[in-house]
Design an enzyme around this catalytic site. Structure first.
Site, PDB file in Angstrom:
ATOM      1  N   ASP A 134      57.332  22.273  22.832  1.00 26.05           N
ATOM      2  CA  ASP A 134      57.528  21.618  21.466  1.00 26.05           C
ATOM      3  C   ASP A 134      58.993  22.279  21.234  1.00 26.05           C
ATOM      4  O   ASP A 134      59.789  22.526  21.801  1.00 26.05           O
ATOM      5  CB  ASP A 134      56.901  22.104  20.542  1.00 26.05           C
ATOM      6  CG  ASP A 134      56.430  21.236  19.227  1.00 26.05           C
ATOM      7  OD1 ASP A 134      57.156  21.547  18.032  1.00 26.05           O
ATOM      8  OD2 ASP A 134      55.823  20.136  19.277  1.00 26.05           O
ATOM      9  N   LYS A 141      58.324  13.694  21.726  1.00 26.68           N
ATOM     10  CA  LYS A 141      57.961  13.735  20.524  1.00 26.68           C
ATOM     11  C   LYS A 141      59.201  13.956  19.520  1.00 26.68           C
ATOM     12  O   LYS A 141      59.994  14.802  19.817  1.00 26.68           O
ATOM     13  CB  LYS A 141      57.231  14.862  20.149  1.00 26.68           C
ATOM     14  CG  LYS A 141      56.895  15.305  18.444  1.00 26.68           C
ATOM     15  CD  LYS A 141      56.171  16.720  18.308  1.00 26.68           C
ATOM     16  CE  LYS A 141      55.904  16.849  17.056  1.00 26.68           C
ATOM     17  NZ  LYS A 141      55.423  18.284  16.623  1.00 26.68           N
ATOM     18  N   ASP A 143      60.867  14.520  16.146  1.00 30.50           N
ATOM     19  CA  ASP A 143      60.619  15.141  14.879  1.00 30.50           C
ATOM     20  C   ASP A 143      61.773  14.691  13.916  1.00 30.50           C
ATOM     21  O   ASP A 143      62.843  13.735  14.194  1.00 30.50           O
ATOM     22  CB  ASP A 143      60.706  16.736  14.903  1.00 30.50           C
ATOM     23  CG  ASP A 143      59.813  17.437  13.909  1.00 30.50           C
ATOM     24  OD1 ASP A 143      59.397  16.784  12.967  1.00 30.50           O
ATOM     25  OD2 ASP A 143      59.357  18.522  14.178  1.00 30.50           O
ATOM     26  N   ASP A 181      52.060  19.855   9.171  1.00 31.58           N
ATOM     27  CA  ASP A 181      51.576  20.627  10.442  1.00 31.58           C
ATOM     28  C   ASP A 181      50.201  21.270  10.208  1.00 31.58           C
ATOM     29  O   ASP A 181      49.920  21.941   8.985  1.00 31.58           O
ATOM     30  CB  ASP A 181      52.558  21.654  10.844  1.00 31.58           C
ATOM     31  CG  ASP A 181      53.852  20.857  11.413  1.00 31.58           C
ATOM     32  OD1 ASP A 181      53.979  19.793  11.610  1.00 31.58           O
ATOM     33  OD2 ASP A 181      54.752  21.925  11.481  1.00 31.58           O
TER      34      ASP A 181
END
Length: 435
Positions: free
Chosen positions: A79, A156, A158, A219
């Site tokens: 991440d 991913k 964001d 989250d």
């Protein structure tokens, strides 16, 4: 069969368009660093528990050696906070050389050598949420090609430090750029989470055409309160969200946190069961090197995983919310089977919930029931009253096999009952695993 047929038909007749990369036809599964480790980059203080290649290689070893990979947990996802604070001289993102001395490409090879896949994180904006270099509109093609060159398998994207106009352009452009690399890269979009998660601001038809999965909500944190807020939001909006999901395009309620610090075993089972009913991606965020046996057994439950991975990919629904504090959830599965979850919102004591399958809109017949967490089986007629005892903040989860058709040739022979009551090759027959 279960519930009104209109519900089932409407679930199957949603927009069939999905991102044309052939990936994630069932919800993806794996391990993700963020909830457990965040941006813990103090590698001098604790080199085994910081965001570094050591952490991800350790998790890869555990997935490949401790039975996780064979169950479907194949992604190891980095991440935020992995990169250097500056791009290289060619404008390309680069890994922090201290924490990832071998680079991301080396880490991807490490995963692939073990039958796993590597996921990485980026941000549609000037900076990532953690303050690292983001991907502005002019860098989208370059960054997509960089990830492909590194042999990354999932990305991913964001949305910190970007506005709605930039997101409206950037998320579709990144989809196109990833596909243009020629490398299959699963695409996770955080776009709807930045637009409130609901129409009219969120166009789920478009999302299904450009993304494999998407974050709709905030989250997850390591607490039961956080898990419950996510459950509430998703099922309060199930009529909008449910029809958007299907093979290749999934609603993502965020990570599984069993094995961390905030959930009891009952609550860990509840999160697993409800994520399974939602056809949610199953990404754990925990320490697989030290995970306790209880959490491991929940996350490695083969029947729960098989329900989650059902090839029809229909997202389940909450069908009852009782004043007693019991919720009932249902999901249709292949071969006319289904899954039921009885979930207690109570905090006081086990609650004995009484009902019948017919009251839950099951049609007339005799059903084979498999309790997913106790592994007990029973046969239950639709009209037979039953009681499930549901612990506080806990669940009872059932796999329900459809009534099998009677084989009259075997049923009567010479006027006497002989042999099996059911066709062994009938697609509605009960699978031996549930007997």
């Amino acid at each position: 069969m279960h519930l009104a047929e209109l519900l089932f038909v409407s679930s199957l007749s949603v927009a069939t368009f999905a991102l044309d990369n052939g990936l994630m036809r069932v919800p993806p599964m794996g391990w993700l660093a963020w909830e457990r480790y965040r941006c813990d980059i103090d590698c001098d203080h604790d080199p085994k528990n910081c965001i570094s290649e050591n952490l991800f290689m350790d998790m890869a070893d555990r997935l490949s050696e401790d039975g996780w990979r064979e169950l479907g947990y194949v992604y190891v996802n980095i991440d935020d906070c992995w990169s250097s604070m500056k791009r290289d001289d060619n404008g390309r993102l680069q890994a922090d050389p201290k924490r990832f001395p071998g680079g991301i490409h080396k880490l991807a090879r490490y995963m692939h050598d073990r039958g796993l896949k590597l996921g990485i994180y980026g941000d549609m904006g000037t900076h990532t949420c953690g303050g690292y270099p983001g991907t502005t509109l002019d860098k989208i093609e370059l960054d997509a090609q960089t990830f492909a060159d590194w042999e990354v398998d999932m990305f991913k994207f964001d949305g910190c430090y970007s506005n709605a106009t930039e997101q409206e352009q950037g998320y579709p452009l990144m989809s196109k750029a990833l596909n243009a690399t020629g490398r299959p890269i699963g695409y996770s979009c955080s776009w709807p989470a930045y637009q409130g998660g609901l129409p009219p601001k969120v166009n789920y038809t478009q999302l299904g055409e450009i993304c494999n999965l998407w974050r709709n909500y905030g989250d997850i944190q390591d607490s039961w309160d956080s898990v419950l807020k996510i459950i509430n939001w998703f099922f309060e909006n199930q009529d909008v969200l449910g029809p958007t999901a299907g093979p290749g395009k999934w609603n993502d309620p965020d990570m599984l946190i069993a094995g961390d610090f905030g959930l009891s075993m009952e609550q860990s089972r509840s999160q697993m069961a409800i994520w399974v009913i939602m056809a949610a991606p199953l990404f754990m965020s925990n320490d697989l090197r030290t995970i306790n046996s209880g959490a491991r057994s929940i996350l490695q439950n083969k029947i729960a995983i098989s329900i989650n991975q059902d090839p029809m990919g229909i997202q389940g629904r909450r069908i009852l919310k009782e004043k007693s504090g019991i919720d009932v959830y249902w999901r249709p599965l292949s071969k006319n089977a289904s899954a039921l979850v009885f979930f207690s919102r109570r905090n006081d004591m086990p609650y004995r919930y009484q009902t019948t399958l017919s009251k839950l809109n099951y049609t007339t017949g005799s059903y084979q029931i498999y309790d997913v967490f106790t592994e007990k089986t029973m046969t239950l007629k639709d009209s037979t009253s039953f009681v499930v005892s549901v612990n506080p903040t806990g669940v009872v989860m059932w796999y329900v096999s459809a009534p099998a058709k009677r084989n009259i040739r075997q049923f009567y022979r010479g006027g006497r009952l002989q042999g099996s009551l059911f066709d062994d090759d009938d697609e509605n027959a009960i699978s031996p695993v549930f007997l």
